[in-house]
Design a protein around this motif. Structure first.
Motif: not given
Lengths: 598, 148
Positions: B86-88, B41-62
């Motif tokens: 890139a999603i790892a 939830v935290d992750l998506m909130n941060a990403l969805n902010q329009s001015e946010s800088t997007l990561p080059n690589i996102l590590f995702l726990d399942l």
């Protein structure tokens, strides 16, 4: 051809044809016989007539003779009593002539002769008269008398001659007739005899045929009787009852067992629809009534299911089905079968319950798998990572004892990891039909070797293998099988002896392997994995495949006791069989049998 | 690259794993910026902010509470703004099912969390220096799971 004839011979039509034909022949021959007998009686009549004619002619002749001798007597004696026959014979002659005429009627030849005879007789009588008158006048010596007398004698002779002529003619006629009829008449007794024999033959044939048909009928009747009895028995054993609805007069017949299904004595109540419906479970009453009404309307009964309540109170599940049958007399009947399926339904319920339980158990197992794979691995992984941190960063801060403890913790956690991994592997080794695919076994073997490449090179093992044909298998499981068997051979190698593993392929007939004798497959792919390791005692050959079973102390060898159990499970998933032969300090041989399908 | 460092983001609910992750990058001393989120939830909130800088690589726990890694993955892949990330997948388990699901949903690589810190460092350095364009163009189910 003979078959065709035979079937024709046996048919009812054949019987009818034979019967008609023989009736015709008997009638024809009877007609012939009648004709012969008629002819016989006709010729008898003719003989009789000829005889009559003869007698009449004799009578005529003797009457004339009587008259002649009477006249002579009177001339000699002048006694008038001698003249009496003369008067009598006059009328007799008339009568005789009448009869002769009647007898010769229809024969113009004879009629003419009789007419001739009549003139001659009249002439005779006239001469009598004349001579008699002359005699009465006593003129016997006169020339007139003598000439009349002579004329009378002459006339008498011509009468005799005529009579002879008639008799000869008559016997001639009789002769030719006899000759003509005797030819055909001699055949008459034969014909009658033949007719008799022929009729008897036909009678015999028909008798034989009828008795044969009767025998067949009897056999069929017995068969029907047996069938009826076995139907009754099968009704009892399979818990069903039969019923018939006679559609034409709307009556019902119930078999004995239908009553038993209702919990009643056979035929203990009138087989009516109302009496049957009275047993229906109240909840199913509307449904059944509707079905029955439909049945009445459509004259057909599809599968229906309903419940009844016996008088004892027990509820039974019934299933019924019916089909219309039109018998040879054109009567419509609905043949119905009602079966008690209470046991089936109860069994079904039981199976359903068990299925639910199994499903629950399976779900529990699945969640256990998840716990094992994720929740147990996670803390272990962290323990191991923290150990690696300790080893890296805190090595110099530890005493020698501390370093030893760390080492022990490390090896224990490594062992726990391999246990968890193997257990997971074991529980994931399941069978699913979709996973089967045609696979190149040689490639699977190479992949397995590739996964073990480090330990193979570390132990300087030599692995040789035959070319193995393609099979329909679950590829990753067969790869796992090779991997487990090879690593097993490498793990239990002899100290200071480089492992040599040979993998051989052959085909085996099921009958050659005791444990496959009763299998449904006849031929098996046989893969043999032989090593030169420490081997084992043959008495443990079965035990090594059971879960967690180990033949060695875990400090000596690192096995978890799961690897070979996984092998066994994989082979069983492929409907195969795995066995092992051990020779202590020489090596062991694992033999995998996989069925040759198609 | 917008800056001369690689922007790496991890979403993981496990405190220890987050610690290993940051320590590994600290020791690696690469030009990276690492941000950590404690759940999906935290992750998506941060990403969805329009001015946010997007990561080059996102590590995702399942396995995360509230919003799982797979849900985050689906959301990210459905938004064109995130198409360059890139999603790892970074997970404890490596079950066939999880690998299959994440591959189909469009993840770029699947990393099974290692049980050795040195191995972890090696993995992270490999992934950060990876040529993503080259890797993604030849991606298939066999090289999806990272093997060492």
């Amino acid at each position: 051809m003979t078959m065709k004839f035979k079937s024709l011979y046996n048919s009812e039509r054949f019987l009818k044809i034979i019967f008609g034909l023989s009736l015709f022949i008997v009638l024809v021959m009877g007609g012939l016989a009648y004709r012969y007998i008629k002819e016989l009686s006709d010729s008898f009549d003719e003989v009789q007539e000829a005889y009559q004619l003869h007698i009449e002619l004799e009578k005529l002749l003797s009457a004339l003779k009587d008259a002649e001798s009477g006249k002579r007597g009177y001339i000699i004696s002048k006694d008038s009593t001698f003249l009496e026959p003369l008067w009598v014979s006059g009328s007799e002659l008339d009568l005789s002539l009448q009869r002769l005429k009647a007898l010769t009627q229809g024969n113009p030849d004879q009629e003419e002769k009789i007419a001739d005879l009549e003139i001659k007789i009249d002439n005779s009588l006239r001469i009598f008269e004349k001579t008699l008158q002359l005699a009465q006048k006593n003129e016997i010596e006169s020339a007139e008398f003598i000439s009349a007398f002579k004329e009378g004698r002459q006339n008498m002779n011509s009468v005799r001659f005529k009579v002879l002529e008639i008799t000869t003619h008559e016997s001639d006629l009789l002769g030719t007739k006899k000759e003509r009829s005797s030819k055909s008449l001699s055949n008459a007794p034969m014909v009658v005899y033949y007719v008799l024999i022929f009729s008897l033959l036909i009678l015999l044939l028909i008798y034989l045929q009828i008795s044969k048909n009767l025998k067949i009928l009897k056999e069929k009747n017995e068969l029907l009787e047996t069938f009826k009895e076995s139907t009754t028995q099968s009704e009892i054993i399979s818990k069903h009852g039969n019923w018939i609805w006679n559609i034409d007069d709307n009556t019902f017949e119930y078999s004995d067992n239908l009553y038993r299904l209702l919990g009643e004595e056979p035929q203990s109540f009138e087989p009516t629809l109302e009496n049957f419906i009275a047993f229906t479970h109240p909840e199913d009453l509307d449904k059944l009534t509707e079905q029955v009404n439909k049945m009445m309307e459509n004259e057909d009964l599809p599968f229906i299911h309903y419940r009844i309540i016996q008088k004892s109170g027990s509820i039974k599940h019934f299933k019924a089905y019916g089909k219309v049958l039109i018998d040879s007399d054109g009567h419509k009947k609905l043949l119905g079968t009602t079966a008690d399926i209470t046991d089936e339904i109860e069994n079904y319920r039981l199976i359903e319950e068990r299925n639910l339980e199994l499903e629950r158990n399976n779900k529990e197992l699945a969640s256990f798998n998840y716990v094992a794979s994720h929740d147990l691995q996670e803390p272990l992984r962290k323990i191991q990572t923290f150990i690696s941190r300790l080893e890296d960063k805190e090595q110099e801060n530890l005493t020698d004892n501390g370093k030893l403890y760390i080492k022990r913790i490390k090896s224990s956690s490594a062992r726990m990891r391999s246990l968890i991994d193997d257990l997971l592997q074991f529980s994931r080794t399941n069978k699913s039909e979709e996973a089967f695919e045609d696979s190149n076994i040689n490639i699977l073997l190479e992949t397995a070797k590739h996964d073990l490449v480090e330990i193979i090179s570390d132990t300087r093992a030599r692995i040789s293998s035959d070319s193995i044909p393609s099979m329909k298998v679950i590829p990753f499981q067969i790869k796992q099988l090779f991997s487990n068997l090879i690593s097993n051979s490498l793990k239990y190698r002899r100290e200071n002896v480089a492992p040599v593993i040979s993998i051989r392929y052959s085909e085996t007939h099921a009958s050659e392997v005791p444990n496959l004798k009763y299998s449904k497959h006849s031929r098996y792919h046989t893969i043999t994995i032989k090593d030169n390791g420490i081997g084992f005692d043959q008495e443990y050959a079965e035990q090594i495949f059971t879960l967690f079973s180990r033949l060695h102390n875990k400090n000596e060898y690192s096995g978890t006791g799961i690897g070979l159990s996984i092998c066994k499970k994989i082979v069983e998933n492929h409907n195969g069989y795995i066995t092992a032969e051990g020779y202590p300090n020489q090596g062991s041989t694992f033999i995998v049998y996989l069925p040759i399908t198609s | 690259m917008r800056e001369n460092y690689t922007y790496v983001v991890l979403a993981d609910d496990d405190e220890d794993d987050r610690l290993f992750f940051t320590e590994a990058f600290d020791e690696l001393k690469m030009k990276t910026k690492v941000d950590i989120y404690k759940d999906g939830v935290d992750l998506m909130n941060a990403l969805n902010q329009s001015e946010s800088t997007l990561p080059n690589i996102l590590f995702l726990d399942l396995n995360m509470p509230m919003k799982s890694g797979l849900e985050c993955l689906t959301e990210i892949k459905s938004n064109p703004r995130f198409k360059d990330i890139a999603i790892a997948i970074y997970s404890t388990s490596a079950s066939e099912e999880d690998i299959e699901d994440t591959f189909v949903s469009g993840a770029n690589i699947y990393i099974k969390k290692p049980n050795d810190f040195k191995v972890l460092k090696k993995i992270l350095s490999d992934v950060v220096t990876m040529n993503w364009q080259y890797h993604t163009s030849g991606l298939n189910k066999d090289n999806f799971l990272l093997r060492l």
